[in-house]
Design a protein around this motif. Structure first.
Motif, PDB file in Angstrom:
ATOM      1  N   ALA A   1       0.850  -1.198   0.000  1.00 23.65           N
ATOM      2  CA  ALA A   1       0.000   0.000   0.000  1.00 23.65           C
ATOM      3  C   ALA A   1       0.882   1.244   0.000  1.00 23.65           C
ATOM      4  O   ALA A   1       2.019   1.208   0.481  1.00 23.65           O
ATOM      5  N   HIS A   2       0.345   2.329  -0.554  1.00 21.81           N
ATOM      6  CA  HIS A   2       1.127   3.576  -0.631  1.00 21.81           C
ATOM      7  C   HIS A   2       0.363   4.698   0.070  1.00 21.81           C
ATOM      8  O   HIS A   2      -0.777   4.980  -0.268  1.00 21.81           O
ATOM      9  N   GLY A   3       1.006   5.333   1.031  1.00 16.81           N
ATOM     10  CA  GLY A   3       0.412   6.478   1.718  1.00 16.81           C
ATOM     11  C   GLY A   3       0.302   7.678   0.780  1.00 16.81           C
ATOM     12  O   GLY A   3       0.951   7.722  -0.264  1.00 16.81           O
ATOM     13  N   SER A   4      -0.518   8.608   1.159  1.00 15.44           N
ATOM     14  CA  SER A   4      -0.765   9.783   0.319  1.00 15.44           C
ATOM     15  C   SER A   4       0.489  10.654   0.159  1.00 15.44           C
ATOM     16  O   SER A   4       1.285  10.794   1.083  1.00 15.44           O
ATOM     17  N   TYR A   5       0.619  11.246  -1.034  1.00 19.37           N
ATOM     18  CA  TYR A   5       1.716  12.196  -1.265  1.00 19.37           C
ATOM     19  C   TYR A   5       1.585  13.434  -0.388  1.00 19.37           C
ATOM     20  O   TYR A   5       2.548  14.149  -0.161  1.00 19.37           O
ATOM     21  N   THR A   6       0.367  13.712   0.054  1.00 17.61           N
ATOM     22  CA  THR A   6       0.172  14.925   0.862  1.00 17.61           C
ATOM     23  C   THR A   6       0.576  14.710   2.320  1.00 17.61           C
ATOM     24  O   THR A   6       0.608  15.661   3.094  1.00 17.61           O
TER      25      THR A   6
ATOM     26  N   TYR B   1       3.153  -1.202   4.125  1.00 17.37           N
ATOM     27  CA  TYR B   1       2.628   0.151   3.947  1.00 17.37           C
ATOM     28  C   TYR B   1       3.803   1.080   3.701  1.00 17.37           C
ATOM     29  O   TYR B   1       4.623   1.308   4.600  1.00 17.37           O
ATOM     30  N   ASN B   2       3.886   1.589   2.470  1.00 19.42           N
ATOM     31  CA  ASN B   2       5.017   2.430   2.085  1.00 19.42           C
ATOM     32  C   ASN B   2       4.611   3.904   2.066  1.00 19.42           C
ATOM     33  O   ASN B   2       3.495   4.236   1.667  1.00 19.42           O
ATOM     34  N   PHE B   3       5.514   4.765   2.474  1.00 11.99           N
ATOM     35  CA  PHE B   3       5.235   6.198   2.328  1.00 11.99           C
ATOM     36  C   PHE B   3       6.538   6.968   2.096  1.00 11.99           C
ATOM     37  O   PHE B   3       7.630   6.466   2.357  1.00 11.99           O
ATOM     38  N   HIS B   4       6.389   8.174   1.580  1.00  8.48           N
ATOM     39  CA  HIS B   4       7.541   9.051   1.372  1.00  8.48           C
ATOM     40  C   HIS B   4       7.883   9.674   2.723  1.00  8.48           C
ATOM     41  O   HIS B   4       6.997  10.264   3.347  1.00  8.48           O
ATOM     42  N   PRO B   5       9.131   9.562   3.155  1.00 11.36           N
ATOM     43  CA  PRO B   5       9.466  10.057   4.499  1.00 11.36           C
ATOM     44  C   PRO B   5       8.991  11.494   4.732  1.00 11.36           C
ATOM     45  O   PRO B   5       8.486  11.810   5.801  1.00 11.36           O
TER      46      PRO B   5
ATOM     47  N   LEU C   1       9.824   2.937   4.515  1.00  7.96           N
ATOM     48  CA  LEU C   1      10.281   4.261   4.117  1.00  7.96           C
ATOM     49  C   LEU C   1      10.783   4.128   2.690  1.00  7.96           C
ATOM     50  O   LEU C   1      11.587   3.241   2.392  1.00  7.96           O
ATOM     51  N   GLU C   2      10.313   4.979   1.797  1.00  9.13           N
ATOM     52  CA  GLU C   2      10.731   4.874   0.397  1.00  9.13           C
ATOM     53  C   GLU C   2      12.018   5.652   0.158  1.00  9.13           C
ATOM     54  O   GLU C   2      12.182   6.771   0.651  1.00  9.13           O
ATOM     55  N   THR C   3      12.931   5.050  -0.600  1.00  9.45           N
ATOM     56  CA  THR C   3      14.145   5.769  -1.023  1.00  9.45           C
ATOM     57  C   THR C   3      13.724   6.879  -1.982  1.00  9.45           C
ATOM     58  O   THR C   3      12.950   6.647  -2.895  1.00  9.45           O
TER      59      THR C   3
ATOM     60  N   CYS D   1      13.992   4.145  -9.818  1.00 11.96           N
ATOM     61  CA  CYS D   1      14.102   5.474 -10.447  1.00 11.96           C
ATOM     62  C   CYS D   1      14.657   6.468  -9.434  1.00 11.96           C
ATOM     63  O   CYS D   1      15.572   7.240  -9.739  1.00 11.96           O
ATOM     64  N   HIS D   2      14.109   6.437  -8.218  1.00  9.34           N
ATOM     65  CA  HIS D   2      14.533   7.413  -7.214  1.00  9.34           C
ATOM     66  C   HIS D   2      16.007   7.254  -6.835  1.00  9.34           C
ATOM     67  O   HIS D   2      16.728   8.254  -6.728  1.00  9.34           O
ATOM     68  N   THR D   3      16.455   6.006  -6.608  1.00 11.40           N
ATOM     69  CA  THR D   3      17.848   5.827  -6.175  1.00 11.40           C
ATOM     70  C   THR D   3      18.810   6.262  -7.291  1.00 11.40           C
ATOM     71  O   THR D   3      19.845   6.861  -7.012  1.00 11.40           O
TER      72      THR D   3
ATOM     73  N   ILE E   1      10.380  -3.437  -3.844  1.00 12.28           N
ATOM     74  CA  ILE E   1      11.021  -2.660  -4.906  1.00 12.28           C
ATOM     75  C   ILE E   1       9.943  -1.900  -5.677  1.00 12.28           C
ATOM     76  O   ILE E   1       8.912  -2.480  -6.047  1.00 12.28           O
ATOM     77  N   HIS E   2      10.155  -0.619  -5.899  1.00  7.98           N
ATOM     78  CA  HIS E   2       9.376   0.123  -6.888  1.00  7.98           C
ATOM     79  C   HIS E   2      10.207   0.072  -8.153  1.00  7.98           C
ATOM     80  O   HIS E   2      11.315   0.608  -8.201  1.00  7.98           O
ATOM     81  N   PHE E   3       9.652  -0.617  -9.158  1.00 11.89           N
ATOM     82  CA  PHE E   3      10.447  -1.017 -10.323  1.00 11.89           C
ATOM     83  C   PHE E   3      10.175  -0.088 -11.497  1.00 11.89           C
ATOM     84  O   PHE E   3       9.244  -0.295 -12.279  1.00 11.89           O
TER      85      PHE E   3
ATOM     86  N   LEU F   1       5.489  -2.004 -10.312  1.00 10.21           N
ATOM     87  CA  LEU F   1       5.695  -1.073 -11.432  1.00 10.21           C
ATOM     88  C   LEU F   1       4.965   0.233 -11.148  1.00 10.21           C
ATOM     89  O   LEU F   1       3.789   0.229 -10.782  1.00 10.21           O
ATOM     90  N   GLU F   2       5.683   1.335 -11.311  1.00 10.52           N
ATOM     91  CA  GLU F   2       5.066   2.671 -11.212  1.00 10.52           C
ATOM     92  C   GLU F   2       5.438   3.434 -12.470  1.00 10.52           C
ATOM     93  O   GLU F   2       5.761   4.622 -12.439  1.00 10.52           O
ATOM     94  N   THR F   3       5.445   2.696 -13.567  1.00 10.32           N
ATOM     95  CA  THR F   3       5.839   3.254 -14.861  1.00 10.32           C
ATOM     96  C   THR F   3       4.634   3.973 -15.476  1.00 10.32           C
ATOM     97  O   THR F   3       3.500   3.633 -15.164  1.00 10.32           O
TER      98      THR F   3
END
Ligand code: FE
Ligand code: FE
Ligand code: ZN
Length: 278
Positions: free
Chosen positions: A66-71, A104-108, A141-143, A181-183, A213-215, A258-260
């Motif tokens: 799962a991905h937490g909100s960008y906000t 549960y993944n989110f952007h730090p 925590l996402e890289t 992509c991020h790394t 992995i977000h590929f 995949l987040e392509t």
């Protein structure tokens, strides 16, 4: 072997996502726990979640991501943004317990001018308040690409957040989601030194913390700090590198999401490309 899937929309419910991914040929998936721009979440039907749990078990799915909100920014300089973020985190984690054993993944977060050190402190503080040692969800925590004031553009920053989780039982509930992509955009040379990058990850954080992995390929050169995803093989990482990542011994058994930039047909094609490598 790896588990492979892409982002799906939760609009039609939970079991519907599982069925859709089976049609796609995948064995994991990701979804935004709420509208990516924040806001309200759809009420949840216990029978729907139960049906998804059964499907995941019967069909041998890997962990979902799962991905937490960008906000959700736990380290904003604005108190109100931080507390809204904290509310989202708590609600999301409570929901995730209905699907035990998933990720549960989110952007730090972005420190919005306060400095990385302060940002790390605020993120760790929120996690210390939100986590409990009896949770059945692992929080990732996402890289990050290191765009703007983003925290998490280096492995060291992620390690620092994890180190500040006070209770050992809670620290165990934290892992990392490695976005290719991020790394790359952050400066890690996945093309010429994949082994070296993973060794460095192991030295700094520990590969046992690597849970997903977000590929993605990248539209930009290494170290660009841009964060623009590209279709597999059409960016600066290239298909050879994508294949070496998917087949890397250190990454076997992980869910690859995949987040392509694709529509359904593009995701199906990429999933089948990856399956053919196995
Ligand atoms: Fe993300
Ligand atoms: Fe990502
Ligand atoms: Zn991204």
């Amino acid at each position: 072997m790896i588990y492979i899937g892409c982002h799906l929309s939760v609009t039609d419910g939970y079991e519907a996502m599982g069925k859709k991914m089976m049609e796609f040929g995948g064995s994991t998936f990701a979804w935004f726990t709420r509208n990516p721009r924040g806001g309200k979440t759809k009420p949840l039907e216990p029978s729907d979640v139960e049906a998804l749990r059964k499907l995941l078990k019967d069909e041998g799915f890997g962990p979902l991501v799962a991905h937490g909100s960008y906000t959700m920014n736990l380290c904003s300089a604005k108190e109100e943004t931080r507390s809204n973020g904290f509310d989202m985190l708590q609600q999301d984690l409570a929901r995730m317990e209905l699907l035990p054993g998933n990720l549960y993944n989110f952007h730090p977060g972005s420190h919005t001018g306060q400095g990385t050190e302060e940002g790390i402190g605020l993120i760790a503080k929120a996690l210390n308040q939100a986590l409990s040692s009896d949770m059945q969800t692992t929080i990732l925590l996402e890289t990050m690409a290191g765009k703007g004031s983003e925290v998490g553009g280096t492995f060291e920053e992620l390690r620092e957040i994890i180190d500040r989780i006070e209770e050992a039982g809670c620290r165990e509930k934290i892992g990392v989601c490695f976005d290719t992509c991020h790394t790359w955009d952050a400066g890690y040379d996945l093309v010429n030194d994949l082994d070296g990058v993973l060794q460095h990850f192991d030295d700094v954080i520990g590969l046992s913390k690597l849970k997903a992995i977000h590929f993605n390929d990248s539209k930009n050169e290494r170290g660009s700090h841009k964060d623009r995803h590209e279709k597999l093989g059409q960016g600066y990482l290239g298909m050879d590198t994508m294949k070496r990542i998917a087949l890397h011994p250190a990454l076997q058994g992980l869910p690859f999401i995949l987040e392509t930039p694709n529509e359904d047909e593009g995701y199906i094609r990429e999933i089948h490309t990856i399956l053919a490598w196995q």
